[in-house]
Motif scaffolding. Sequence first.
Motif, PDB file in Angstrom:
ATOM      1  N   TRP A  11       5.148  -2.565   5.887  1.00 46.29           N
ATOM      2  CA  TRP A  11       5.585  -3.346   4.731  1.00 46.29           C
ATOM      3  C   TRP A  11       4.456  -3.481   3.704  1.00 46.29           C
ATOM      4  O   TRP A  11       4.676  -3.323   2.501  1.00 46.29           O
ATOM      5  CB  TRP A  11       6.058  -4.728   5.173  1.00 46.29           C
ATOM      6  N   THR A  12       3.249  -3.756   4.179  1.00 44.31           N
ATOM      7  CA  THR A  12       2.101  -3.907   3.282  1.00 44.31           C
ATOM      8  C   THR A  12       1.834  -2.616   2.524  1.00 44.31           C
ATOM      9  O   THR A  12       1.587  -2.622   1.311  1.00 44.31           O
ATOM     10  CB  THR A  12       0.850  -4.309   4.091  1.00 44.31           C
ATOM     11  N   THR A  13       1.883  -1.502   3.243  1.00 42.32           N
ATOM     12  CA  THR A  13       1.621  -0.210   2.610  1.00 42.32           C
ATOM     13  C   THR A  13       2.744   0.173   1.652  1.00 42.32           C
ATOM     14  O   THR A  13       2.500   0.684   0.553  1.00 42.32           O
ATOM     15  CB  THR A  13       1.459   0.882   3.683  1.00 42.32           C
ATOM     16  N   LEU A  14       3.985  -0.086   2.061  1.00 44.13           N
ATOM     17  CA  LEU A  14       5.126   0.244   1.210  1.00 44.13           C
ATOM     18  C   LEU A  14       5.097  -0.563  -0.082  1.00 44.13           C
ATOM     19  O   LEU A  14       5.427  -0.050  -1.160  1.00 44.13           O
ATOM     20  CB  LEU A  14       6.425  -0.017   1.968  1.00 44.13           C
ATOM     21  N   ALA A  15       4.666  -1.814   0.006  1.00 43.76           N
ATOM     22  CA  ALA A  15       4.585  -2.654  -1.193  1.00 43.76           C
ATOM     23  C   ALA A  15       3.609  -2.059  -2.205  1.00 43.76           C
ATOM     24  O   ALA A  15       3.842  -2.093  -3.414  1.00 43.76           O
ATOM     25  CB  ALA A  15       4.157  -4.068  -0.806  1.00 43.76           C
ATOM     26  N   LYS A  16       2.507  -1.491  -1.712  1.00 43.59           N
ATOM     27  CA  LYS A  16       1.538  -0.859  -2.607  1.00 43.59           C
ATOM     28  C   LYS A  16       2.069   0.468  -3.151  1.00 43.59           C
ATOM     29  O   LYS A  16       1.784   0.847  -4.283  1.00 43.59           O
ATOM     30  CB  LYS A  16       0.225  -0.614  -1.855  1.00 43.59           C
ATOM     31  N   ALA A  17       2.848   1.184  -2.305  1.00 49.77           N
ATOM     32  CA  ALA A  17       3.364   2.480  -2.719  1.00 49.77           C
ATOM     33  C   ALA A  17       4.465   2.370  -3.764  1.00 49.77           C
ATOM     34  O   ALA A  17       4.718   3.314  -4.518  1.00 49.77           O
ATOM     35  CB  ALA A  17       3.889   3.243  -1.504  1.00 49.77           C
ATOM     36  N   LEU A  18       5.117   1.209  -3.849  1.00 48.35           N
ATOM     37  CA  LEU A  18       6.224   1.040  -4.794  1.00 48.35           C
ATOM     38  C   LEU A  18       5.791   1.184  -6.249  1.00 48.35           C
ATOM     39  O   LEU A  18       6.623   1.413  -7.124  1.00 48.35           O
ATOM     40  CB  LEU A  18       6.893  -0.326  -4.579  1.00 48.35           C
ATOM     41  N   ILE A  19       4.487   1.059  -6.492  1.00 49.08           N
ATOM     42  CA  ILE A  19       3.989   1.208  -7.866  1.00 49.08           C
ATOM     43  C   ILE A  19       4.276   2.604  -8.420  1.00 49.08           C
ATOM     44  O   ILE A  19       4.377   2.808  -9.623  1.00 49.08           O
ATOM     45  CB  ILE A  19       2.472   0.908  -7.920  1.00 49.08           C
ATOM     46  N   LEU A  20       4.456   3.569  -7.520  1.00 49.16           N
ATOM     47  CA  LEU A  20       4.782   4.936  -7.937  1.00 49.16           C
ATOM     48  C   LEU A  20       6.137   5.012  -8.639  1.00 49.16           C
ATOM     49  O   LEU A  20       6.381   5.919  -9.444  1.00 49.16           O
ATOM     50  CB  LEU A  20       4.804   5.869  -6.719  1.00 49.16           C
ATOM     51  N   PHE A  21       7.014   4.088  -8.312  1.00 49.44           N
ATOM     52  CA  PHE A  21       8.389   4.177  -8.806  1.00 49.44           C
ATOM     53  C   PHE A  21       8.685   3.179  -9.926  1.00 49.44           C
ATOM     54  O   PHE A  21       9.839   3.002 -10.319  1.00 49.44           O
ATOM     55  CB  PHE A  21       9.358   3.966  -7.633  1.00 49.44           C
TER      56      PHE A  21
END
Length: 551
Positions: A540-550
């Motif tokens: 969840w922590t990593t996905l939250a940071k990765a969402l900036i791509l979208f």
Amino acid sequence: MTARTADVTLLPERTPSWLSREATIAKPGFNRWLVPPAALAIHLCIGMAYGFSVFWLPLSRAIGITASKACPDMSLATALVTTTCDWRVADLGWMYTLFFVFLGASAALFGGWLERAGPRKAGIAAALCWCGGMAISALGILTHQLWMMWLGSGVIGGIGLGLGYISPVSTLIKWFPDRRGMATGMAIMGFGGGALIGSPLAAMLMDAFKGPTSVGVWQTFLVMAAGYFVFMMAGALGYRVPPAGWKPEGWSPAPAKAGMITNGQVHLDDAHKTPQFWLIWAVLCLNVSAGIGVIGIASPMLQEIFGGRLVGAPGVSFAALDAGQKAQVAAIAAGFVGLLSLFNIGGRFFWASMSDKLGRKTTYAIFFALGIALYAAAPSFAAAGSQALFVLAFCIILSMYGGGFATVPAYLADIFGTQFVGAIHGRLLTAWSTAGIVGPVVVNYIRQAQVDAGVTGSRLYDGTMYILAGMLALGFVANLLVRPLKPKWFMSDADVAALNSRGAAGAIPSGSFGIGRGGFSATALAAWAVVGIPIAWGVWTTLAKALILFR
């Protein structure tokens, strides 16, 4: 094969009974689904090796605190012992090389010992080395001695990595002969996921411990070492091995996939004498070399290829962006790295599980064929400015990179049998050590050659992509050449029976374990929750940071 009446695997173990392999033989009613969480508990801890880069920037100002106290003329030898100059990130980065060199070396050296000593003793040794190494590193940070960090985490910790990495392989394959790929995929997924948990945890701890006179890293090392030690010891004590001759209820070994799964057993001393061992070694080395090279350059690659396009300024190169825009681009690139790590982890379980249905050779053929196509297409995606296709391509590539690690133990079991698969896997991991040097060196030097030639923007990494595609093409050929072993390599039934004699007294009828008796029990669910909750938090922590791509 000639009998080995004095085989070293029959030597008695001079250790406390609770540490011996015999003490780990499971009793009737044991649930085999308790073994993967034990393996995950160890792999999630040692997997923090992938996340050590979170420490580099704080450590590069360990003396200056707010800014690095640099010494421009400092050599690497001076950096090892200086107490007045801050370390350079490049000096600290050698830790990665030490990690994976000693991982492969220790796995190869101690694999045979693990087979006779059992997974519990290997897991405890891994905990002592990995966590003890972190404690030595903490002392090195406190006294500002880089050589102590290299020795502690790099050398001693690297040995712990090797022991911890291979500790569950043979055991899981023997508990899940019906799902070899899935079983090893569950454990090895943890190694890829260790950084998802460890990196944000380390960042939180450093933030809590930092102050006017400390960047908070040595305290973080000690706290994480203590926590990891508890987790790893729990995992090691949770290991159990099946009695000799046990198999799941209703399952019987049978040749499958055009004879690519053997029912015979190859001795550890003979495995490396076969061409199949070295072909699979090449398969792993080439797959890992291509993937690990990308991991090392993922962030700068996205920034340099797409530049201003990432922040709504198409046509503006990365170098021409202002400080604020570069910070935005760096955050997006960090999200890209996080997304790659999620696919790396997911691919370990997905592809290893799929290999149970497709066969190991076919699965690797897919890795190489699809990887070649994606690497070859990446320059076109970059030239067209298609950020989405570029990101998708590398997410798939990284899933196959992780899948390669998780599938290879089952591949070895298919070809060489299960008797010594843990030790054979340990020797094969020298391919990882080799790839850990070859991949980054090749990628970095190709990139530098392009920079020196004046290439910029979307074309900067074209040569790199084509070279990596070529490496995968060689891997495809090596995989294609893997064939079943000739009968001369297999041990006699008498030799196998002699090796299994230590566990024969505890043998029980098939089906007395695991899902054949009570299924996925409450105890198993609790064990899975202990490792599953931290994994879910890390994802969840990593996905939250990765969402900036979208966005």
